[in-house]
Enzyme design. Structure first.
Site, PDB file in Angstrom:
ATOM      1  N   THR A   1      31.683 -59.403  -5.822  1.00 30.11           N
ATOM      2  CA  THR A   1      31.108 -58.227  -6.477  1.00 30.11           C
ATOM      3  C   THR A   1      32.247 -57.328  -6.928  1.00 30.11           C
ATOM      4  O   THR A   1      33.359 -57.415  -6.396  1.00 30.11           O
ATOM      5  CB  THR A   1      30.182 -57.451  -5.513  1.00 30.11           C
ATOM      6  OG1 THR A   1      29.635 -56.318  -6.191  1.00 30.11           O
ATOM      7  CG2 THR A   1      30.916 -56.963  -4.286  1.00 30.11           C
ATOM      8  N   ASN A   2      31.944 -56.459  -7.906  1.00 25.99           N
ATOM      9  CA  ASN A   2      32.918 -55.435  -8.288  1.00 25.99           C
ATOM     10  C   ASN A   2      32.500 -54.091  -7.726  1.00 25.99           C
ATOM     11  O   ASN A   2      33.170 -53.091  -7.937  1.00 25.99           O
ATOM     12  CB  ASN A   2      32.995 -55.324  -9.824  1.00 25.99           C
ATOM     13  CG  ASN A   2      33.714 -56.523 -10.411  1.00 25.99           C
ATOM     14  OD1 ASN A   2      34.811 -56.862  -9.983  1.00 25.99           O
ATOM     15  ND2 ASN A   2      33.089 -57.179 -11.372  1.00 25.99           N
ATOM     16  N   ASN A   3      31.368 -54.079  -7.033  1.00 25.07           N
ATOM     17  CA  ASN A   3      30.822 -52.818  -6.534  1.00 25.07           C
ATOM     18  C   ASN A   3      31.537 -52.393  -5.247  1.00 25.07           C
ATOM     19  O   ASN A   3      31.397 -53.011  -4.194  1.00 25.07           O
ATOM     20  CB  ASN A   3      29.320 -53.020  -6.286  1.00 25.07           C
ATOM     21  CG  ASN A   3      28.618 -51.743  -5.895  1.00 25.07           C
ATOM     22  OD1 ASN A   3      29.129 -50.962  -5.094  1.00 25.07           O
ATOM     23  ND2 ASN A   3      27.453 -51.542  -6.456  1.00 25.07           N
TER      24      ASN A   3
ATOM     25  N   HIS B   1      31.153 -49.752  -3.430  1.00 24.10           N
ATOM     26  CA  HIS B   1      30.278 -49.207  -2.387  1.00 24.10           C
ATOM     27  C   HIS B   1      29.696 -50.331  -1.510  1.00 24.10           C
ATOM     28  O   HIS B   1      29.741 -50.267  -0.284  1.00 24.10           O
ATOM     29  CB  HIS B   1      29.169 -48.396  -3.054  1.00 24.10           C
ATOM     30  CG  HIS B   1      28.213 -47.810  -2.088  1.00 24.10           C
ATOM     31  ND1 HIS B   1      28.533 -46.699  -1.333  1.00 24.10           N
ATOM     32  CD2 HIS B   1      26.974 -48.192  -1.705  1.00 24.10           C
ATOM     33  CE1 HIS B   1      27.513 -46.428  -0.543  1.00 24.10           C
ATOM     34  NE2 HIS B   1      26.558 -47.315  -0.745  1.00 24.10           N
ATOM     35  N   LYS B   2      29.185 -51.376  -2.209  1.00 18.47           N
ATOM     36  CA  LYS B   2      28.642 -52.532  -1.464  1.00 18.47           C
ATOM     37  C   LYS B   2      29.731 -53.146  -0.591  1.00 18.47           C
ATOM     38  O   LYS B   2      29.491 -53.525   0.555  1.00 18.47           O
ATOM     39  CB  LYS B   2      28.162 -53.618  -2.438  1.00 18.47           C
ATOM     40  CG  LYS B   2      26.818 -53.389  -3.101  1.00 18.47           C
ATOM     41  CD  LYS B   2      26.429 -54.707  -3.784  1.00 18.47           C
ATOM     42  CE  LYS B   2      25.281 -54.607  -4.745  1.00 18.47           C
ATOM     43  NZ  LYS B   2      25.056 -55.870  -5.477  1.00 18.47           N
TER      44      LYS B   2
ATOM     45  N   ASP C   1      22.452 -62.700  -5.422  1.00 17.30           N
ATOM     46  CA  ASP C   1      21.722 -62.566  -6.677  1.00 17.30           C
ATOM     47  C   ASP C   1      20.315 -62.090  -6.322  1.00 17.30           C
ATOM     48  O   ASP C   1      19.722 -62.580  -5.355  1.00 17.30           O
ATOM     49  CB  ASP C   1      21.673 -63.906  -7.422  1.00 17.30           C
ATOM     50  CG  ASP C   1      21.318 -63.695  -8.895  1.00 17.30           C
ATOM     51  OD1 ASP C   1      21.885 -62.780  -9.519  1.00 17.30           O
ATOM     52  OD2 ASP C   1      20.469 -64.437  -9.417  1.00 17.30           O
TER      53      ASP C   1
ATOM     54  N   TYR D   1      14.047 -51.370 -11.125  1.00 16.02           N
ATOM     55  CA  TYR D   1      12.590 -51.238 -11.093  1.00 16.02           C
ATOM     56  C   TYR D   1      12.120 -50.342  -9.941  1.00 16.02           C
ATOM     57  O   TYR D   1      10.924 -50.266  -9.680  1.00 16.02           O
ATOM     58  CB  TYR D   1      11.960 -52.633 -10.985  1.00 16.02           C
ATOM     59  CG  TYR D   1      12.341 -53.543 -12.136  1.00 16.02           C
ATOM     60  CD1 TYR D   1      11.631 -53.522 -13.332  1.00 16.02           C
ATOM     61  CD2 TYR D   1      13.444 -54.403 -12.041  1.00 16.02           C
ATOM     62  CE1 TYR D   1      11.998 -54.336 -14.401  1.00 16.02           C
ATOM     63  CE2 TYR D   1      13.816 -55.219 -13.105  1.00 16.02           C
ATOM     64  CZ  TYR D   1      13.087 -55.184 -14.276  1.00 16.02           C
ATOM     65  OH  TYR D   1      13.448 -55.989 -15.331  1.00 16.02           O
TER      66      TYR D   1
HETATM   67  P1  IMP Z   1      21.534 -58.032  -8.877  1.00 16.21           P
HETATM   68  O1  IMP Z   1      21.526 -59.531  -8.820  1.00 16.21           O
HETATM   69  O2  IMP Z   1      21.587 -57.382  -7.529  1.00 16.21           O
HETATM   70  O3  IMP Z   1      22.578 -57.501  -9.832  1.00 16.21           O
HETATM   71  O4  IMP Z   1      20.111 -57.601  -9.488  1.00 16.21           O
HETATM   72  C1  IMP Z   1      19.659 -58.025 -10.767  1.00 16.21           C
HETATM   73  C2  IMP Z   1      18.602 -57.102 -11.324  1.00 16.21           C
HETATM   74  O5  IMP Z   1      17.428 -57.121 -10.497  1.00 16.21           O
HETATM   75  C3  IMP Z   1      19.002 -55.623 -11.394  1.00 16.21           C
HETATM   76  O6  IMP Z   1      19.691 -55.346 -12.594  1.00 16.21           O
HETATM   77  C4  IMP Z   1      17.640 -54.931 -11.332  1.00 16.21           C
HETATM   78  O7  IMP Z   1      17.009 -54.943 -12.592  1.00 16.21           O
HETATM   79  C5  IMP Z   1      16.852 -55.828 -10.396  1.00 16.21           C
HETATM   80  N1  IMP Z   1      17.002 -55.368  -8.994  1.00 16.21           N
HETATM   81  C6  IMP Z   1      17.658 -56.009  -7.992  1.00 16.21           C
HETATM   82  N2  IMP Z   1      17.628 -55.286  -6.859  1.00 16.21           N
HETATM   83  C7  IMP Z   1      16.941 -54.161  -7.160  1.00 16.21           C
HETATM   84  C8  IMP Z   1      16.578 -53.018  -6.376  1.00 16.21           C
HETATM   85  O8  IMP Z   1      16.897 -52.861  -5.186  1.00 16.21           O
HETATM   86  N3  IMP Z   1      15.865 -52.082  -7.017  1.00 16.21           N
HETATM   87  C9  IMP Z   1      15.488 -52.178  -8.327  1.00 16.21           C
HETATM   88  N4  IMP Z   1      15.826 -53.198  -9.096  1.00 16.21           N
HETATM   89  C10 IMP Z   1      16.532 -54.210  -8.525  1.00 16.21           C
END
Ligand code: IMP
Length: 193
Positions: free
Chosen positions: A9-11, A13-14, A70, A151
């Protein structure tokens, strides 16, 4: 000596959160720390495949054990869409666009059941392990709340009468899909030091 582990990740905070939880047994680095600027393509068809593409890329190119996550939203009435396309459902990456696109697509549908899901792929000593976290809930017809992202303003977790976007971050981080998957990963890593 601590085991080195990359969190793909590049985050920042995480990374800090996981780093704290795994101290002192593991030294957790992120993509910035290892100098990886490549945007690893997520061409898989499932969360697990996409997570594994990221962890495998790091292990193959940097030769350090790695985990990657993911996540996305699965809506029952939409055959589990947007799923792996959650970040770009409307065709764009904007959170607000994606949320409104989803609300429009659902129209007056009465089945509002949905779940957030996270899958983590950990490649450790050449083996790939998967950890899943799920939180079930329902989707509101109007966004409510300012916190969180994605969302969150329309997702009401079961057992609560507020949305993720109305919840304190600390509370969301105890019950969320991501937190549940992370807890499983941390337990596994602590047991296999
Ligand atoms: P990622 O794989 O964690 O980057 O999540 C991919 C996408 O899923 C995000 O860009 C959001 O649209 C949605 N998503 C994942 N986790 C959350 C959450 O905790 N709240 C709201 N949307 C989420």
């Amino acid at each position: 000596m601590a085991n080195r582990l990359v969190f793909a990740t590049n985050n920042q905070h995480k990374t800090s959160e996981v780093r704290e939880l795994l101290k002192p047994n593991y030294e957790v680095l992120n993509l910035t720390d290892i100098g990886c600027e490549y945007d690893i393509p997520e061409t898989g068809e499932t969360f697990a495949e996409n997570a594994a593409l990221k962890s495998a890329y790091v292990v193959e190119n940097y030769h350090i054990d790695c985990f990657a996550d993911d996540s996305g939203l699965e809506v029952e009435a939409l055959n589990n869409e947007p799923g792996i396309y959650s970040a770009r459902y409307s065709g764009k990456r904007g959170d607000a666009e994606n949320l409104h696109f989803l609300l429009q697509k659902m129209g007056g549908m009465t089945n509002r059941r949905a779940r957030f899901k996270t899958v983590i792929s950990l490649i450790k000593d050449g083996q790939n392990y998967f950890f899943e976290g799920v939180i079930e809930g329902t989707l509101r017809t109007e966004p409510t709340g300012e916190k969180g992202f994605g969302y969150d303003p329309i997702f009401e977790p079961n057992g609560y009468n507020i949305t993720f976007a109305e919840m304190e971050m600390g509370e969301k981080n105890q019950i969320s899909h991501r937190a549940l998957a992370m807890q499983k990963l941390i337990t596994f890593l602590q047991q296999s030091v």
